[in-house]
Design an enzyme around this catalytic site. Structure first.
Site, PDB file in Angstrom:
ATOM      1  N   GLY A   1      38.348  30.668  48.158  1.00  0.00           N
ATOM      2  CA  GLY A   1      36.903  30.762  48.031  1.00  0.00           C
ATOM      3  C   GLY A   1      36.417  30.922  46.590  1.00  0.00           C
ATOM      4  O   GLY A   1      35.370  30.382  46.214  1.00  0.00           O
ATOM      5  N   ASN A   2      37.195  31.650  45.764  1.00  0.00           N
ATOM      6  CA  ASN A   2      36.736  31.889  44.390  1.00  0.00           C
ATOM      7  C   ASN A   2      36.760  30.619  43.539  1.00  0.00           C
ATOM      8  O   ASN A   2      36.145  30.574  42.489  1.00  0.00           O
ATOM      9  CB  ASN A   2      37.563  33.009  43.731  1.00  0.00           C
ATOM     10  CG  ASN A   2      39.029  32.638  43.575  1.00  0.00           C
ATOM     11  OD1 ASN A   2      39.585  31.889  44.386  1.00  0.00           O
ATOM     12  ND2 ASN A   2      39.661  33.143  42.546  1.00  0.00           N
TER      13      ASN A   2
ATOM     14  N   LYS B   1      42.847  27.207  56.159  1.00  0.00           N
ATOM     15  CA  LYS B   1      43.209  26.273  55.080  1.00  0.00           C
ATOM     16  C   LYS B   1      44.603  26.546  54.511  1.00  0.00           C
ATOM     17  O   LYS B   1      45.249  25.630  54.004  1.00  0.00           O
ATOM     18  CB  LYS B   1      42.153  26.252  53.974  1.00  0.00           C
ATOM     19  CG  LYS B   1      42.059  27.520  53.139  1.00  0.00           C
ATOM     20  CD  LYS B   1      42.581  27.329  51.756  1.00  0.00           C
ATOM     21  CE  LYS B   1      42.524  28.551  50.884  1.00  0.00           C
ATOM     22  NZ  LYS B   1      42.492  29.893  51.390  1.00  0.00           N
TER      23      LYS B   1
ATOM     24  N   LYS C   1      48.393  33.483  54.037  1.00  0.00           N
ATOM     25  CA  LYS C   1      48.993  32.905  52.826  1.00  0.00           C
ATOM     26  C   LYS C   1      50.496  33.149  52.809  1.00  0.00           C
ATOM     27  O   LYS C   1      51.276  32.253  52.515  1.00  0.00           O
ATOM     28  CB  LYS C   1      48.360  33.502  51.564  1.00  0.00           C
ATOM     29  CG  LYS C   1      46.883  33.178  51.428  1.00  0.00           C
ATOM     30  CD  LYS C   1      46.332  33.713  50.116  1.00  0.00           C
ATOM     31  CE  LYS C   1      44.838  33.892  50.203  1.00  0.00           C
ATOM     32  NZ  LYS C   1      44.107  32.784  50.805  1.00  0.00           N
TER      33      LYS C   1
HETATM   34  P1  ADP Z   1      40.912  32.942  49.763  1.00  0.00           P
HETATM   35  O1  ADP Z   1      39.480  32.580  49.759  1.00  0.00           O
HETATM   36  O2  ADP Z   1      41.607  32.595  48.479  1.00  0.00           O
HETATM   37  O3  ADP Z   1      41.665  32.498  50.979  1.00  0.00           O
HETATM   38  P2  ADP Z   1      41.028  35.668  50.823  1.00  0.00           P
HETATM   39  O4  ADP Z   1      39.959  36.654  50.492  1.00  0.00           O
HETATM   40  O5  ADP Z   1      41.071  35.087  52.178  1.00  0.00           O
HETATM   41  O6  ADP Z   1      40.931  34.550  49.689  1.00  0.00           O
HETATM   42  O7  ADP Z   1      42.455  36.320  50.535  1.00  0.00           O
HETATM   43  C1  ADP Z   1      42.801  36.861  49.263  1.00  0.00           C
HETATM   44  C2  ADP Z   1      42.546  38.361  49.219  1.00  0.00           C
HETATM   45  O8  ADP Z   1      43.497  39.046  50.024  1.00  0.00           O
HETATM   46  C3  ADP Z   1      42.757  38.991  47.876  1.00  0.00           C
HETATM   47  O9  ADP Z   1      41.636  38.807  47.043  1.00  0.00           O
HETATM   48  C4  ADP Z   1      42.980  40.477  48.222  1.00  0.00           C
HETATM   49  O10 ADP Z   1      41.768  41.196  48.154  1.00  0.00           O
HETATM   50  C5  ADP Z   1      43.411  40.422  49.689  1.00  0.00           C
HETATM   51  N1  ADP Z   1      44.683  41.054  50.017  1.00  0.00           N
HETATM   52  C6  ADP Z   1      44.923  41.628  51.215  1.00  0.00           C
HETATM   53  N2  ADP Z   1      46.171  42.123  51.279  1.00  0.00           N
HETATM   54  C7  ADP Z   1      46.740  41.852  50.081  1.00  0.00           C
HETATM   55  C8  ADP Z   1      48.039  42.126  49.529  1.00  0.00           C
HETATM   56  N3  ADP Z   1      48.975  42.759  50.231  1.00  0.00           N
HETATM   57  N4  ADP Z   1      48.297  41.714  48.257  1.00  0.00           N
HETATM   58  C9  ADP Z   1      47.340  41.075  47.549  1.00  0.00           C
HETATM   59  N5  ADP Z   1      46.103  40.799  48.007  1.00  0.00           N
HETATM   60  C10 ADP Z   1      45.792  41.188  49.268  1.00  0.00           C
HETATM   61 MG    MG Z   2      41.167  33.134  52.991  1.00  0.00          MG
END
Ligand code: ADP
Ligand code: MG
Length: 313
Positions: A11-12, A213, A275
């Site tokens: 998303g970023n 995604k 992920k």
């Molecule tokens: P995207 O839009 O890239 O899919 P998401 O917000 O869905 O982003 O997922 C990424 C986020 O997951 C990170 O910004 C972080 O806040 C969060 N997160 C949750 N658990 C973890 C973890 N164990 N290590 C790192 N980030 C984590």
């Molecule tokens: Mg996500």
């Protein structure tokens, strides 16, 4: 030597609205062109949460404005629109950044359909809220007239929920492969792809669902026989005890270790968990395949082994 890399943009990389997306895409294009400049073959997948939300909301308002004239727009069509809009911005951002660096390469977006299994257990319990909030009366009407699943969302009103099934295969994979092999930079599987079912004959029917995604990018990387799946997100590394005082950033993760951490609940469902699951699936799919999870701006350092969390056997 250049690698074949599938990049999943989070998303970023795209921002939350039209002006944000215009700004974000410039930075995203720089990070991607860094890899192209090093001789890698790059295929780009991306999320679409805010964009498909905006389109869905607009289409819902249109129907509300004159229900006799405008029938509701299926979710699959909204996803297709979001792929077109995001692809348009990415194509232009990448084109400009490459030309500025003297690179002459075509960029193309493939509106991508992804087959899902009608028997996927996800269809039995839809969990993903989509679209605008509804009043109780509107929600009841949607349930009766359209068979929607709705939930009450934390006192803020009612929302439709859809299933998030696993991707099975990419319908346009041959076209994507041909374009990659012809040297094009390809944008595909936007928003996880347009979910479709195979029906009778050769017909594909849009499914009222959304595909994660991160999983779709993993399928794309496998079907393209990519060397590397890079998931670019808002954190530089994956952590255990994320956000707690004992938090520890991970440089490397094997599938076995990842499974232990998943069992211990270190990765948030809906954000980091898919992920890590996608990275593990890709790393285990064939020897030599590696996955990398890192920050958008760190893509180049990550591929050079200087940062990020690498998931490999
Ligand atoms: P995207 O839009 O890239 O899919 P998401 O917000 O869905 O982003 O997922 C990424 C986020 O997951 C990170 O910004 C972080 O806040 C969060 N997160 C949750 N658990 C973890 C973890 N164990 N290590 C790192 N980030 C984590
Ligand atoms: Mg996500």
């Amino acid at each position: 030597m250049g690698k074949r890399i599938v990049i999943a943009l989070g998303g970023n990389a795209l921002g939350n609205n039209l002006p944000e997306q215009m700004v974000a895409v410039k930075q995203t294009a720089r990070a991607i062109v860094d890899l192209i400049q090093e001789g890698h073959q790059v295929v780009i997948a991306h999320g679409n949460g805010p964009q498909v939300g905006m389109i869905q909301k607009a289409m819902t308002e249109l129907t509300r404005s004159d229900p006799d004239k405008y029938i509701p727009c299926p979710l699959s069509v909204c996803v297709a629109m979001s792929q077109g809009y995001i692809g348009y911005d990415l194509q232009n951002g990448l084109r400009e950044e490459m030309l500025d660096r003297g690179i002459s390469k075509g960029v193309a977006t493939v509106l991508t359909q992804v087959e899902v299994d009608p028997d996927d257990p996800a269809f039995r319990c839809p969990t993903k809220p989509i679209g605008a909030f509804m009043t109780r009366e509107e929600a009841e009407r949607m349930v009766a007239e359209r068979g929607y699943d709705v939930i009450e969302d934390a006192g803020r009103g009612y929302r439709r929920v859809v299933a998030s099934p696993r991707p099975q295969s990419i319908v346009e994979i041959e076209s994507i492969r041909d374009m990659v092999e012809a040297g094009l930079v390809v944008v595909a599987c936007g928003g996880g792809g347009i979910p479709v079912f195979k029906t009778e004959g050769h017909h594909l029917k849009g499914a009222a669902a959304v595909i994660d995604k991160d999983f779709a990018s993993c399928t794309l990387a496998q079907q393209l026989d990519a060397d590397c799946l890079i998931i670019l997100t808002a954190v530089e590394k994956v952590a255990v005890h994320f956000g707690k005082p004992e938090q520890k950033w991970l440089d490397r993760l094997t599938p076995d270790q990842a499974r232990i951490y998943m069992g211990e609940g270190h990765f948030a469902p809906g954000s980091m968990l898919p992920k890590v699951q996608a990275a593990v699936q890709f790393a285990e799919s064939k020897p030599g395949r590696t996955a990398l999870i890192t920050l958008l701006e760190k893509a180049k350092d990550g591929i050079a082994g200087r940062t990020g969390t690498v998931i490999s056997l």
